[in-house]
Scaffold this motif. Structure first.
Motif, PDB file in Angstrom:
ATOM      1  N   LEU A 122       0.821  -1.215   0.000  1.00 43.92           N
ATOM      2  CA  LEU A 122       0.000   0.000   0.000  1.00 43.92           C
ATOM      3  C   LEU A 122       0.851   1.260   0.000  1.00 43.92           C
ATOM      4  CD1 LEU A 122      -2.665   1.502   0.180  1.00 43.92           C
ATOM      5  CD2 LEU A 122      -2.657   1.109   2.660  1.00 43.92           C
ATOM      6  N   ALA A 123       1.889   1.316   0.841  1.00 43.58           N
ATOM      7  CA  ALA A 123       2.733   2.507   0.895  1.00 43.58           C
ATOM      8  C   ALA A 123       3.382   2.767  -0.460  1.00 43.58           C
ATOM      9  CB  ALA A 123       3.795   2.361   1.977  1.00 43.58           C
ATOM     10  N   ALA A 124       3.854   1.706  -1.107  1.00 46.35           N
ATOM     11  CA  ALA A 124       4.499   1.861  -2.412  1.00 46.35           C
ATOM     12  C   ALA A 124       3.497   2.309  -3.472  1.00 46.35           C
ATOM     13  CB  ALA A 124       5.153   0.551  -2.829  1.00 46.35           C
ATOM     14  N   LEU A 125       2.279   1.747  -3.442  1.00 42.52           N
ATOM     15  CA  LEU A 125       1.282   2.107  -4.444  1.00 42.52           C
ATOM     16  C   LEU A 125       0.796   3.540  -4.246  1.00 42.52           C
ATOM     17  CD1 LEU A 125      -0.335   1.103  -6.857  1.00 42.52           C
ATOM     18  CD2 LEU A 125      -2.110   0.345  -5.264  1.00 42.52           C
ATOM     19  N   ALA A 126       0.601   3.943  -2.995  1.00 37.43           N
ATOM     20  CA  ALA A 126       0.184   5.321  -2.738  1.00 37.43           C
ATOM     21  C   ALA A 126       1.242   6.307  -3.224  1.00 37.43           C
ATOM     22  CB  ALA A 126      -0.077   5.511  -1.241  1.00 37.43           C
ATOM     23  N   ALA A 127       2.510   6.000  -2.962  1.00 37.33           N
ATOM     24  CA  ALA A 127       3.584   6.871  -3.434  1.00 37.33           C
ATOM     25  C   ALA A 127       3.635   6.896  -4.956  1.00 37.33           C
ATOM     26  CB  ALA A 127       4.922   6.402  -2.860  1.00 37.33           C
ATOM     27  N   ARG A 128       3.388   5.752  -5.580  1.00 37.29           N
ATOM     28  CA  ARG A 128       3.371   5.693  -7.044  1.00 37.29           C
ATOM     29  C   ARG A 128       2.271   6.605  -7.611  1.00 37.29           C
ATOM     30  NH1 ARG A 128       4.723   2.027 -11.158  1.00 37.29           N
ATOM     31  NH2 ARG A 128       5.715   0.649  -9.641  1.00 37.29           N
ATOM     32  N   MET A 129       1.110   6.576  -6.973  1.00 31.50           N
ATOM     33  CA  MET A 129       0.017   7.430  -7.439  1.00 31.50           C
ATOM     34  C   MET A 129       0.381   8.906  -7.286  1.00 31.50           C
ATOM     35  SD  MET A 129      -2.645   5.630  -8.549  1.00 31.50           S
ATOM     36  CE  MET A 129      -4.087   6.663  -8.274  1.00 31.50           C
ATOM     37  N   LEU A 130       0.967   9.258  -6.152  1.00 34.78           N
ATOM     38  CA  LEU A 130       1.328  10.655  -5.921  1.00 34.78           C
ATOM     39  C   LEU A 130       2.448  11.116  -6.843  1.00 34.78           C
ATOM     40  CD1 LEU A 130       1.183  10.799  -2.016  1.00 34.78           C
ATOM     41  CD2 LEU A 130      -0.458  11.759  -3.643  1.00 34.78           C
ATOM     42  N   ALA A 131       3.259  10.177  -7.324  1.00 33.66           N
ATOM     43  CA  ALA A 131       4.376  10.530  -8.203  1.00 33.66           C
ATOM     44  C   ALA A 131       3.969  10.579  -9.672  1.00 33.66           C
ATOM     45  CB  ALA A 131       5.519   9.525  -8.015  1.00 33.66           C
ATOM     46  N   ASP A 132       2.704  10.331  -9.974  1.00 34.69           N
ATOM     47  CA  ASP A 132       2.230  10.344 -11.355  1.00 34.69           C
ATOM     48  C   ASP A 132       2.007  11.794 -11.803  1.00 34.69           C
ATOM     49  OD1 ASP A 132       0.809  10.144 -13.758  1.00 34.69           O
ATOM     50  OD2 ASP A 132      -0.169   8.288 -13.128  1.00 34.69           O
ATOM     51  N   PRO A 133       2.747  12.266 -12.804  1.00 37.40           N
ATOM     52  CA  PRO A 133       2.584  13.666 -13.251  1.00 37.40           C
ATOM     53  C   PRO A 133       1.250  13.917 -13.932  1.00 37.40           C
ATOM     54  CG  PRO A 133       4.079  12.487 -14.692  1.00 37.40           C
ATOM     55  CD  PRO A 133       3.810  11.572 -13.531  1.00 37.40           C
ATOM     56  N   GLY A 134       0.490  12.859 -14.203  1.00 31.45           N
ATOM     57  CA  GLY A 134      -0.831  13.043 -14.786  1.00 31.45           C
ATOM     58  C   GLY A 134      -1.851  13.521 -13.775  1.00 31.45           C
ATOM     59  N   ARG A 135      -1.542  13.368 -12.463  1.00 34.57           N
ATOM     60  CA  ARG A 135      -2.428  13.839 -11.416  1.00 34.57           C
ATOM     61  C   ARG A 135      -2.018  15.253 -11.003  1.00 34.57           C
ATOM     62  NH1 ARG A 135      -2.910  12.218  -6.699  1.00 34.57           N
ATOM     63  NH2 ARG A 135      -5.167  11.880  -6.559  1.00 34.57           N
TER      64      ARG A 135
END
Length: 387
Positions: A28-41
């Motif tokens: 979960l921690a890795a996936l949440a960070a991945r989402m936050l690191a997406d420049p599309g958001r």
């Protein structure tokens, strides 16, 4: 470190790391960070992409400095607020983005599990402590449990509790304290039984079909003086200057590669040496590594060897301070109660001998090997014949 460094850096601490994941939600921690690191958001990642900020991502066990940003301008100070705003935002498009991110993380988790260095590190931990740490990325089943609702709630929690660490520009006065609430104390997810937190020692063999093998020898030790472990690792060496090079390559020519390192877990320090060798050389390599690490803990190096290692250690530490994120890293370490690099430099500079560094008597070494079937028997035979 250069005092007149241009630009500015900030580090945004996420208040959770991979060891805070619930067992059924590993990754979960890795996936949440991945989402936050997406420049599309919307958020700091988009600002970084649009403005040309330099970024660095590091996922850690507890509080992750996954987001570090550097810019030639002070606009990088907007990163914390932008990251918090992006974390609190959730749209229908994020569900599609989440599906892609989950799929990508499953692939990475599978690739990581098959990497020989990951296998060696896990086997070494298993040999030392009797249990294997879970993958930071999770597994196929746990990643599938990371639904949109779970991730949305996690992002909102991160956005409301993140902290921003920054350092002064151009070597000025100390920068402001961390911006944000104190990091919460995390409940350990490792086994809770007292015996599972003690050093065990032993042998772990991961069987592969490769013709070569990677092995690790780790010994527990006491260290009463800051910086002594760092210098000890330099004496062993991961390059041509240390003892491992002479013992494994210079004198015998049996190692393809080697390294040394130290760890601290549950108030227990340990020193390890690794080697990449042909399968027939495993037994000899185990004896050599045991002699190298155990001998150094039992008998300190001479003055000349110690001084050369101390100088290499200082050079490595000072080089790390020349990183663009170094000043912000120092602020972060101090805020988290960790030893800043500049304090470690002062400690190493003051060392005149490795006194206070010694092996823990009565405990078995932790030996791990990743290689074909005969390697496991070779390790057992080497340990049986070693004094």
């Amino acid at each position: 470190m250069t005092a007149e460094r241009p630009g500015h850096a900030v580090i945004v601490d996420l208040p959770r790391g991979h060891e805070d994941d619930a067992p059924e939600l590993r990754g979960l921690a890795a996936l949440a960070a991945r989402m936050l690191a997406d420049p599309g958001r919307p958020g700091a990642a988009r600002l970084a992409a649009e403005r040309g900020w330099r970024t660095r991502h590091q996922l850690e066990a507890r509080a992750s400095s996954f987001f570090a940003f550097w810019s030639v301008d002070d606009d990088v100070r907007e990163a914390g607020a932008a990251l918090a705003a992006g974390a609190r935002r959730w749209t229908e498009a994020d569900l599609e983005r989440l599906a892609r991110s989950r799929a990508a993380q499953r692939v990475l988790a599978g690739q990581r599990a098959g990497q020989v260095l990951t296998q060696l590190n896990q086997a070494s931990h298993q040999a030392a402590w009797g249990w294997t740490p879970p993958s930071p990325l999770g597994g196929a089943e746990t990643i599938e449990n990371l639904s949109g609702e779970v991730v949305r709630e996690e992002l909102a929690r991160l956005g409301s509790a993140l902290r921003v660490h920054s350092a002064p520009r151009y070597g000025g006065s100390p920068g402001p304290g961390p911006d944000g609430p104190a990091l919460p104390a995390a409940v350990p997810q490792a086994p809770t039984a007292a015996d599972d937190r003690r050093w065990r020692g032993g042998v772990v063999h991961v069987r592969t079909t490769a013709e070569s093998a990677r092995l690790s020898v780790r010994l527990p030790c006491h260290s009463d003086r800051p910086g002594a472990l760092e210098v000890l690792v330099e004496v062993l060496g991961s390059g041509p200057e240390g003892r491992l090079h002479r013992a494994l390559r210079g004198e015998r020519g049996i190692a393809y590669g080697f390294s040394a390192g130290h760890w601290s877990q549950d108030s227990t320090n340990s020193v390890a040496a690794t080697a990449f060798v042909r399968a027939p050389d495993v037994a000899d390599s185990v004896r050599i590594l045991l002699d190298a690490v155990g001998g150094l803990l039992g008998s300190p190096p001479g003055e000349r060897e110690f001084e050369a290692a101390r100088q290499r250690c200082l050079a490595r530490l000072l080089t790390s301070l020349d990183d663009p994120f170094a000043a912000a890293d120092e602020v972060r370490r101090a805020a988290r109660g960790q030893t800043p690099i500049d304090e470690l430099v002062r400690s190493v500079s003051a060392l005149t001998s490795p006194d206070g560094l010694r092996a823990v008597s009565g405990l078995r070494p932790a030996v791990a090997v990743v290689g074909p079937d005969p390697c496991g028997r070779a390790v057992e035979e080497a340990l049986g014949s070693h004094t």
